[in-house]
Design a protein around this motif. Structure first.
Motif, PDB file in Angstrom:
ATOM      1  N   TRP A   1       0.691  11.125  78.997  1.00  0.00           N
ATOM      2  CA  TRP A   1      -0.383  11.049  79.980  1.00  0.00           C
ATOM      3  C   TRP A   1       0.224  10.579  81.278  1.00  0.00           C
ATOM      4  O   TRP A   1       0.355   9.380  81.494  1.00  0.00           O
ATOM      5  CB  TRP A   1      -1.471  10.085  79.532  1.00  0.00           C
ATOM      6  N   ASP A   2       0.597  11.546  82.056  1.00  0.00           N
ATOM      7  CA  ASP A   2       1.248  11.194  83.298  1.00  0.00           C
ATOM      8  C   ASP A   2       0.187  10.754  84.303  1.00  0.00           C
ATOM      9  O   ASP A   2      -0.365  11.561  85.027  1.00  0.00           O
ATOM     10  CB  ASP A   2       2.023  12.415  83.796  1.00  0.00           C
ATOM     11  N   ILE A   3      -0.114   9.464  84.329  1.00  0.00           N
ATOM     12  CA  ILE A   3      -1.179   9.043  85.235  1.00  0.00           C
ATOM     13  C   ILE A   3      -0.648   8.797  86.647  1.00  0.00           C
ATOM     14  O   ILE A   3      -1.325   8.243  87.481  1.00  0.00           O
ATOM     15  CB  ILE A   3      -1.966   7.812  84.722  1.00  0.00           C
TER      16      ILE A   3
ATOM     17  N   GLY B   1      -3.717   6.734  89.243  1.00  0.00           N
ATOM     18  CA  GLY B   1      -3.203   5.531  88.580  1.00  0.00           C
ATOM     19  C   GLY B   1      -3.138   4.420  89.589  1.00  0.00           C
ATOM     20  O   GLY B   1      -2.881   4.644  90.774  1.00  0.00           O
TER      21      GLY B   1
ATOM     22  N   ARG C   1      -6.199  11.884  77.156  1.00  0.00           N
ATOM     23  CA  ARG C   1      -5.884  12.213  78.548  1.00  0.00           C
ATOM     24  C   ARG C   1      -7.175  12.130  79.373  1.00  0.00           C
ATOM     25  O   ARG C   1      -7.202  11.603  80.466  1.00  0.00           O
ATOM     26  CB  ARG C   1      -5.336  13.622  78.592  1.00  0.00           C
TER      27      ARG C   1
ATOM     28  N   PHE D   1      -8.308   8.534  79.931  1.00  0.00           N
ATOM     29  CA  PHE D   1      -7.524   7.833  80.937  1.00  0.00           C
ATOM     30  C   PHE D   1      -7.820   8.340  82.342  1.00  0.00           C
ATOM     31  O   PHE D   1      -7.415   7.758  83.313  1.00  0.00           O
ATOM     32  CB  PHE D   1      -6.025   7.998  80.658  1.00  0.00           C
TER      33      PHE D   1
ATOM     34  N   LEU E   1      -6.139   2.363  79.892  1.00  0.00           N
ATOM     35  CA  LEU E   1      -4.774   2.224  79.392  1.00  0.00           C
ATOM     36  C   LEU E   1      -4.521   0.814  78.875  1.00  0.00           C
ATOM     37  O   LEU E   1      -3.972   0.611  77.787  1.00  0.00           O
ATOM     38  CB  LEU E   1      -3.822   2.553  80.538  1.00  0.00           C
TER      39      LEU E   1
ATOM     40  N   THR F   1       2.976   6.865  79.906  1.00  0.00           N
ATOM     41  CA  THR F   1       2.149   7.009  81.103  1.00  0.00           C
ATOM     42  C   THR F   1       2.974   7.213  82.361  1.00  0.00           C
ATOM     43  O   THR F   1       2.414   7.479  83.415  1.00  0.00           O
ATOM     44  CB  THR F   1       1.262   5.774  81.294  1.00  0.00           C
TER      45      THR F   1
END
Ligand code: ATP
Ligand code: MG
Length: 760
Positions: A299-301, A308, A432, A435, A499, A524
């Motif tokens: 989950w590339d926040i 993020g 995903r 978040f 998260l 993340t």
């Protein structure tokens, strides 16, 4: 050669009042569950065969051995990476077909769509539970408690077999693809461990898939290192978190750790990361059906859509600490509930046989399907958030496609139903969304909690990571929503709180800190949140520890796995080694023993180790060493060492050549091995004798009777022992070894000089 052995012997001043061959019934009745749990022999059995093998090995062999170990670490990485890719592609495709078909039918009839959805789920889940109950019972559950037990020194029957591996892979595809609220991370750890163990023994001997030149690491000790690599590889593959994998192995599963092992485990995890990355790159171009960039948890926040939180303010620390406390409380509650439910299911439900297990899981699948189809109907639709094409998240979802924002009977095209978005996605996509998505109502938390409690611990391969993350991120998000409305001025992202919630729940239930922290950061891609995750994890672990033990320890206890924790209990300080042994009589073997006597002893008790005693010429009684039951069985089965004379070999003119390879004494992994009842001996055989001297372990660990149990515990745990002899105070000391005696270098002269110069 015997000289070295004899120096290791202890002069025996007083023999306990037992006759050879006498049986100790108390010992037998105290066993936990002898049928499925046996200790492993991590100790090196330095018998003659072993010493001879070591003497033949030169430096070249040592180099070869190290190279092969690294090669195996590479193979474990590739194998586990490929298994993870296979599981993910299968789960995504099954889920993809299921959702596409259901949504295509739903356009025409709600009921027909529902029936198709329920049926597909039932078929997938049934296939999973069928495989497990009929083919690979040891693959049920997450597998982490068993692997933890294995690395602690106890072998649960069947956990590392080939069919367990197959059962694990296909079972988790069925159960996760079939929509049960379970993760595939635990199963991947188990899969990695199975792959490692199978590689170590050169493949599956039962299914004739083994190769002799690969049979290299077949002692329990060597296997332990490989299995550790496999565990780390599993976590690295599940989360695409290589460093997290290494730390998970170190913090959670292993009991013994050395720096060489760390390097090898690190290497394996790096290989997994490369394999997974390559496979995903290959799949991106649509070659893997529904499998796209999702699937593997990442989950590339730090992306554009959910930016993020880049920073946090001081005021936020309080709500974040509250999340930690909630995580600790809920985690402890979760463990407790799991404990009761698992206990009840094991003792009442599963006693009724496999059919009940199958019905149970199918019923849970049905309930899950009904909940996921019914609950979203009560929710109102929400307009789509601004979408960014580069994030791969589509809202509204193109017709016939699956993944992310779900338009579930919404009036307008650019709307989505938040609850349906959670239910009609694979868990990775659902998380995903949690978040990132803007609105999640409490209702989803209730729904999730209800079926998570029900689904947890069913007889299918199950991981608790992803369900834990789902619960945690749900309440984390709830707190986030509250904080957003409270501190209106601050730039607060709800996704960040989701998260932290996930981290806190996992910390509160699994009680890991360092590894979880690194895993969360790795999945993340947001290093800025590191201090917050650390804070939350520390609080949640501390709160959880105040109530009960970690999830895996609880599970291990429920399964009857006698784990030795890292610390001895406080009461042990007041107990002594002798006190624990009580008045039980020791079952001995004489050095030269009649075959009939061995058979009698082995049949009349379940002990796995027997002291062997001998009489010196002076009439003194000497303890020659420890003889393992499994080694006795090898001798009885091969019969080559039977002799007619009741006299020791050396008294008849020199010792006889060893007729066994050391590998003959190695028990196959995870199997019960041969039993005394499987061995056929003729009446003539029973009248023969065996001289046990070449086969005993001449250097067993020995403690004196008044040693405190704490010390015994630490010895046992730190050295990975299976047996310790308790002896009366020894009568003689023949020498003393200090630290510097152990600093032996290749060139002994230079070592001595160096030591002398430092001691001046
Ligand atoms: P394992 O996992 O190795 O099977 P276990 O706990 O099942 O271990 P057993 O060998 O069945 O161990 O022993 C049960 C009990 O009997 C232990 O408490 C041990 O102290 C005692 N015991 C073990 N070996 C002997 C022996 N040779 N003579 C007398 N008592 C023994
Ligand atoms: Mg036993």
């Amino acid at each position: 050669m015997l000289n070295g052995m004899e120096t290791a012997k202890l002069a025996w001043s007083r023999l306990p009042n037992s006759e050879d061959g006498e049986v100790d019934e108390v010992g037998v009745s105290k066993k936990i569950d002898g049928s499925s749990v046996e200790s492993l022999d991590y100790e090196v059995i330095e018998n003659h065969a072993y010493r001879e093998e070591q003497a033949q090995r030169g430096k070249l062999y040592v180099g070869y051995y190290v190279v092969v170990k690294w090669f195996f670490a590479l193979l474990i990485g590739i194998g586990t990476g490929l298994a993870a890719v296979f599981i993910n592609i299968s789960v995504e495709n099954f889920a993809g077909w299921k959702y596409s078909l259901t949504f295509a039918i739903i356009q025409k009839s709600y009921i027909a769509g529902f029936v198709v959805y329920v049926l597909i789920n039932l078929v997938l889940v049934f296939s999973s539970v069928f495989i497990i109950t009929q083919f690979a019972p040891a693959a049920a559950g997450s597998g982490i408690p068993e692997i933890k037990g294995y690395l602690n020194g106890v072998d649960t029957h069947g956990i590392l077999l080939f069919r367990t591996l197959i059962g694990k892979i296909f079972g988790s595809i069925g159960s996760v693809g079939g929509g049960l609220a379970l993760g595939k991370e635990g199963p991947l750890v188990h899969t990695g461990a199975c792959i490692a163990s199978l590689l170590g023994q050169g493949g599956s001997t039962k299914y004739h898939l083994s190769s002799r030149w690969l049979q290299f690491f077949n002692s329990d000790r060597d296997r332990r290192d490989l299995v550790t690599c496999g565990c780390a590889a599993g976590v690295a593959a599940a989360f695409r978190a290589p460093v997290g994998g290494v730390l998970f192995a170190l913090e959670e599963v292993t009991s013994w750790w050395r720096s060489q092992l760390m390097w090898r485990v690190f290497f394996t995890s790096a290989i997994v990361a490369v394999v997974v990355r390559t496979a995903m790159g290959w799949c991106k171009s649509g070659k893997c059906g529904h499998f796209g960039s999702g699937g593997f948890i990442i989950w590339d926040i730090s992306g554009v859509l959910f930016s993020g939180q880049e920073d946090y303010s001081f005021e936020e620390l309080l709500p974040m600490a509250v999340i930690g406390v909630i995580g600790g409380l809920l985690g402890a509650l979760f463990n407790q509930l799991t404990r009761y439910i698992t206990y009840w299911r094991r003792n009442y439900l599963h006693k009724k046989g496999n059919r009940v297990k199958i019905i149970e899981v199918c019923l849970i699948s049905l309930i899950t399907s009904v909940i996921s189809f019914g609950l979203p109907l009560f929710r109102e639709c929400t307009p789509c958030p601004e979408s960014d094409p580069s994030s791969g998240i589509e809202c509204p979802r193109p017709p016939g496609m699956y993944g992310n924002y779900v338009n579930f009977f919404c009036g307008k095209d650019n709307e989505y139903n938040d609850l349906a978005t959670i239910f009609f996605n694979t868990q990775d996509d659902a998380i995903r969304n949690l978040f990132s998505a803007k609105t999640i109502h409490e209702y989803s938390a209730q729904g999730l909690l209800t079926f998570l409690v029900v689904t947890f611990g069913t007889a299918v391969p199950a991981g608790q990571f992803v369900p834990g993350i789902m619960i945690g991120s749900t309440y984390g998000r709830l707190v986030g929503m509250f904080v957003v409305s409270f501190y209106k001025k601050l730039n607060i992202e709800e996704g960040t709180y989701a998260l932290l919630g996930a981290a806190s729940f996992l910390g509160g239930s699994m009680r890991m800190t360092v590894s979880l922290c690194v895993i969360m950061v790795e999945i993340t891609n947001n290093l800025k949140l590191l201090p917050l995750i650390m804070l939350v994890l520390l609080i949640s672990k501390a709160v959880g520890d105040a109530f009960n033990e970690g999830l895996y320890e609880e599970q291990a206890r429920l399964r009857g796995i006698p784990l030795l924790e890292s610390r001895p209990k406080y009461e042990m300080r007041k107990m002594t080694a002798k006190g624990v042994c009580g008045n039980r009589k020791v079952v001995y073997l004489p050095r030269v023993v009649k075959v009939a006597d061995i058979v009698f002893i082995l049949k009349s008790n379940n002990h796995n180790g027997f002291p062997v005693i001998d009489h010196a010429r002076s009439g003194e009684t000497l303890v020659t060493g420890l003889m393992l039951r499994s080694h006795l069985l090898v001798l009885l089965q091969s019969k080559v060492d039977f002799q007619h004379s009741p006299l020791p070999n050396d008294s008849r003119g020199g010792s006889l050549p060893i007729r066994h390879n050391f590998s003959e004494f190695v028990k196959p992994v995870s199997s019960k091995g041969i039993s005394i009842h499987d061995i056929n001996l003729t009446p003539d055989d029973l009248e023969m004798y065996i001289d046990l001297a070449p086969f005993v372990n001449p250097s067993p660990y020995i403690v004196s009777e008044d040693m405190s149990l704490t010390k015994v515990y630490n010895l046992f745990r730190q050295l990975g022992l299976r047996h310790i002899f308790v002896v009366p105070r020894v009568s003689r000391v023949i020498g003393m070894i200090t630290r510097k005696d152990l600093l032996i270098e290749d060139n002994e002269d230079s070592a001595t000089v160096e030591l002398q110069s430092t001691s001046v």
